[in-house]
Scaffold this motif. Structure first.
Motif, PDB file in Angstrom:
ATOM      1  N   GLY A 354     -16.613  25.786   8.569  1.00 13.24           N
ATOM      2  CA  GLY A 354     -15.439  26.150   9.354  1.00 13.24           C
ATOM      3  C   GLY A 354     -14.712  27.357   8.798  1.00 13.24           C
ATOM      4  N   GLY A 355     -13.701  27.767   9.507  1.00 11.03           N
ATOM      5  CA  GLY A 355     -12.896  28.911   9.107  1.00 11.03           C
ATOM      6  C   GLY A 355     -11.583  28.886   9.854  1.00 11.03           C
ATOM      7  N   GLU A 356     -10.773  29.931   9.664  1.00  9.18           N
ATOM      8  CA  GLU A 356      -9.467  29.957  10.329  1.00  9.18           C
ATOM      9  C   GLU A 356      -9.634  30.216  11.824  1.00  9.18           C
ATOM     10  N   ILE A 357      -8.837  29.536  12.616  1.00  6.11           N
ATOM     11  CA  ILE A 357      -8.857  29.693  14.076  1.00  6.11           C
ATOM     12  C   ILE A 357      -7.980  30.879  14.450  1.00  6.11           C
ATOM     13  N   LEU A 358      -8.584  31.849  15.129  1.00  5.36           N
ATOM     14  CA  LEU A 358      -7.878  33.028  15.619  1.00  5.36           C
ATOM     15  C   LEU A 358      -7.893  33.021  17.139  1.00  5.36           C
ATOM     16  N   VAL A 359      -6.824  33.492  17.753  1.00  6.12           N
ATOM     17  CA  VAL A 359      -6.667  33.441  19.212  1.00  6.12           C
ATOM     18  C   VAL A 359      -6.174  34.786  19.717  1.00  6.12           C
ATOM     19  N   ARG A 360      -6.675  35.181  20.890  1.00  4.12           N
ATOM     20  CA  ARG A 360      -6.226  36.412  21.539  1.00  4.12           C
ATOM     21  C   ARG A 360      -6.152  36.180  23.034  1.00  4.12           C
ATOM     22  N   GLY A 361      -5.062  36.629  23.661  1.00  5.29           N
ATOM     23  CA  GLY A 361      -4.941  36.477  25.111  1.00  5.29           C
ATOM     24  C   GLY A 361      -3.503  36.532  25.586  1.00  5.29           C
ATOM     25  N   ALA A 362      -3.324  36.279  26.886  1.00  6.08           N
ATOM     26  CA  ALA A 362      -2.042  36.510  27.551  1.00  6.08           C
ATOM     27  C   ALA A 362      -0.933  35.562  27.129  1.00  6.08           C
ATOM     28  N   THR A 363      -1.266  34.445  26.502  1.00  2.72           N
ATOM     29  CA  THR A 363      -0.220  33.504  26.101  1.00  2.72           C
ATOM     30  C   THR A 363       0.298  33.758  24.680  1.00  2.72           C
ATOM     31  N   VAL A 364      -0.347  34.640  23.941  1.00  2.00           N
ATOM     32  CA  VAL A 364       0.045  34.867  22.551  1.00  2.00           C
ATOM     33  C   VAL A 364       1.355  35.650  22.490  1.00  2.00           C
ATOM     34  N   MET A 365       2.246  35.178  21.649  1.00  2.00           N
ATOM     35  CA  MET A 365       3.590  35.752  21.515  1.00  2.00           C
ATOM     36  C   MET A 365       3.567  37.250  21.234  1.00  2.00           C
ATOM     37  N   ASN A 366       4.740  37.873  21.435  1.00  3.88           N
ATOM     38  CA  ASN A 366       4.894  39.289  21.116  1.00  3.88           C
ATOM     39  C   ASN A 366       5.111  39.522  19.627  1.00  3.88           C
ATOM     40  N   GLY A 367       5.469  38.475  18.910  1.00  2.00           N
ATOM     41  CA  GLY A 367       5.761  38.599  17.487  1.00  2.00           C
ATOM     42  C   GLY A 367       6.897  37.676  17.118  1.00  2.00           C
ATOM     43  N   TYR A 368       7.332  37.754  15.860  1.00  2.56           N
ATOM     44  CA  TYR A 368       8.460  36.953  15.386  1.00  2.56           C
ATOM     45  C   TYR A 368       9.745  37.767  15.448  1.00  2.56           C
ATOM     46  N   TRP A 369      10.801  37.126  15.874  1.00  2.00           N
ATOM     47  CA  TRP A 369      12.111  37.761  16.038  1.00  2.00           C
ATOM     48  C   TRP A 369      12.599  38.334  14.701  1.00  2.00           C
TER      49      TRP A 369
END
Length: 502
Positions: A354-369
């Motif tokens: 296994g390894g770290e789960i990475l995600v990309r797509g339209a639901t991913v946040m813009n960043g941290y405030w």
């Protein structure tokens, strides 16, 4: 067409104006035409009476109550950003969120007024009690037109649960939330106008997020009359309304499964669970009791409710030779998203374990405030780094192995606490368990199990030795009355480590 997520409410009010929108128990309080009008008037009141400008943050600190729906949609209607805060937070935590977000106004439930007032930061200009006379005056204004927003405009400032350090505000945009709502409709829990959702989990979290796809379909938002989570009440309301779904943490599903009350004869449309591990034994028991209505989702505040989904057909299909493995997984990635299992260099050639789960797509946040460093680390290379460890099988099913920080490395071997927890929970007298690593001079770390239940260590040893490799067996068992949890029901391994390390 406007990117404002409140457009769904505007359309529901126009097309399905007479349909019930908000209910308390069995009683309908607002139709969709009434809810749309209230949201439009509130938007105007926030701007005209309080002087808020587009993009300003409005905090909502309240237990679940009927006004929550109009408050959220009034904020969005006027192109302000909602900052929902969990009602179980400490006053100091409320202060941090209010101050960090720069909220100019806070709509507060009467039960939290004293707490918020005591910890009110100087930056908070307006503190208004939901249901009060001051709140009512905000609706005296004319209806505001639906504000135009860009898909990247902030809609929901979602503060993480903060199991390690200060919570961070995930910036969820109108585009993020619209994408989530469509994925819910397409892949999680298709909803009709005659359906409903009961908000038994906090509206500041998953249940509130699922409010959006239900409003888009003009389905009813039902608040339990008790204001909390009581399985017998949930069953009774599901029978009364029909077509009912709910979002629940796995601990809530377990309480429903074990409740002596009779489940609804009409059944549930959907019991959607996520937000923590649902152990295979608990999932089997829930399926046996409630039938083919279970759906598991895996997501984070940074990709709300949307990374993978294990649909009701998969969970219910006991004839599938791979059923047990699929039940132990969190399903397959949403088709609209990319999910990668990465090695330490963020390449998709993770080791077999296994390894770290990475995600990309339209639901991913813009960043941290206001946290560019955390944003850069978490969104490195354009991928959301979840901090979770998992593996994808040949059919694309994702199995969560653990949080990266919870991995136990003993004598150079990786030990995933969840694997051990799944085994220990097979014992009928074990109700809860959490495995952590303890520093050891010989092995570096050893696995230690904190157990809630009446059982002896030799029994648990035998269970482990019959199911997993000997080196994974806990080297110590600590029996406790309950495990520490945060406000969303997640077990706090960080707190257990503090206790264990003295």
């Amino acid at each position: 067409m406007s990117a404002n997520i409140a457009l769904g409410l505007k359309q529901a009010g126009h097309i399905h104006g007479n349909r019930p929108a908000v209910a308390l128990g069995r009683t309908t309080l607002q139709s969709y035409s009434q809810l749309a009008e209230r949201a439009a008037r509130l938007a105007n009141g926030l701007q005209g009476k309080l002087g808020l400008q587009p993009g300003d943050r409005v905090a909502i600190a309240s237990k679940n109550r009927p006004e929550y729906v109009e408050a959220m949609y009034g904020v969005w209607w006027g192109s302000f950003a909602a900052v929902p805060a969990n009602a179980k937070l400490h006053g100091a935590e409320f202060r941090y969120i209010l101050e960090n977000s720069g909220a100019r106004a806070c709509l507060v439930g009467p039960e939290l007024l004293a707490t918020i007032a005591e910890h009110r930061p100087d930056s908070l200009e307006h503190l208004i009690v939901l249901g009060s006379d001051a709140y009512a005056t905000l609706f005296d204004a004319d209806k505001a037109p639906l504000a135009e927003v860009d898909v990247d405009d902030l809609a929901w400032l979602f503060f993480t649960s903060g199991t390690t350090g200060r919570p961070k505000g995930a910036m969820l945009t109108h585009g993020n939330m619209s994408a989530m709502a469509q994925m819910h409709q397409d892949h999680v829990d298709p909803t009709e106008t005659t359906d409903c959702i009961i908000h038994a989990a906090p509206l500041s979290h998953g249940s509130g997020i699922y409010m959006i796809p239900h409003v888009n379909q003009a389905a009813c938002n039902v608040m339990p009359g008790s204001g909390g989570f009581e399985p017998a009440e949930i069953f009774e309301l599901a029978e009364a309304w029909g077509g009912m779904s709910l979002f629940a943490a796995p601990t809530m599903v377990k309480r429903m499964t074990e409740s002596p009350a009779n489940p609804p004869a009409r059944g549930f449309r959907g019991i959607i669970y996520g937000g923590g591990p649902m152990y295979a034994e608990d999932a089997r028991a829930a399926l046996d009791r409630f039938g083919p209505c279970l759906v598991e989702i895996y997501g984070q505040g940074e990709s709300p409710m949307t990374i993978t989904v294990c649909d009701r057909t998969t969970i219910a299909n006991k004839t599938d030779p791979k059923w047990e493995a699929k039940l132990a997984s969190v399903g397959q990635p949403f088709p609209e998203l990319e999910v990668m299992i990465a090695n330490a260099d963020d390449n998709a050639d993770a080791p077999s374990e296994g390894g770290e789960i990475l995600v990309r797509g339209a639901t991913v946040m813009n960043g941290y405030w206001q946290n560019p460093e955390a944003t850069a680390n978490t969104l490195k290379g354009g991928w959301l780094h979840t901090g979770d460890i998992g593996s994808l099988d040949e059919d694309g099913y994702l199995t969560l192995m653990d949080r990266a920080k919870d991995l136990v490395i003993s004598g150079g071997s990786n030990i995933y606490p969840r694997e051990i927890e799944e085994v220990l929970l097979q014992h009928p007298n074990v109700s809860e368990v959490s495995v952590i690593g303890r520093t050891d001079p010989e092995w570096g770390e050893i696995p230690v199990a904190y157990v809630v239940g009446q059982v002896s260590p030799p029994e648990l040893d035998s269970l482990c030795l019959a199911n997993i490799a000997r080196f994974k067996r806990p080297k110590d068992y600590v029996f406790v009355d309950e495990l520490p949890k945060n406000n969303y029901g997640k077990i706090l391994k960080s707190e257990l480590r503090k206790r264990d390390h003295g």
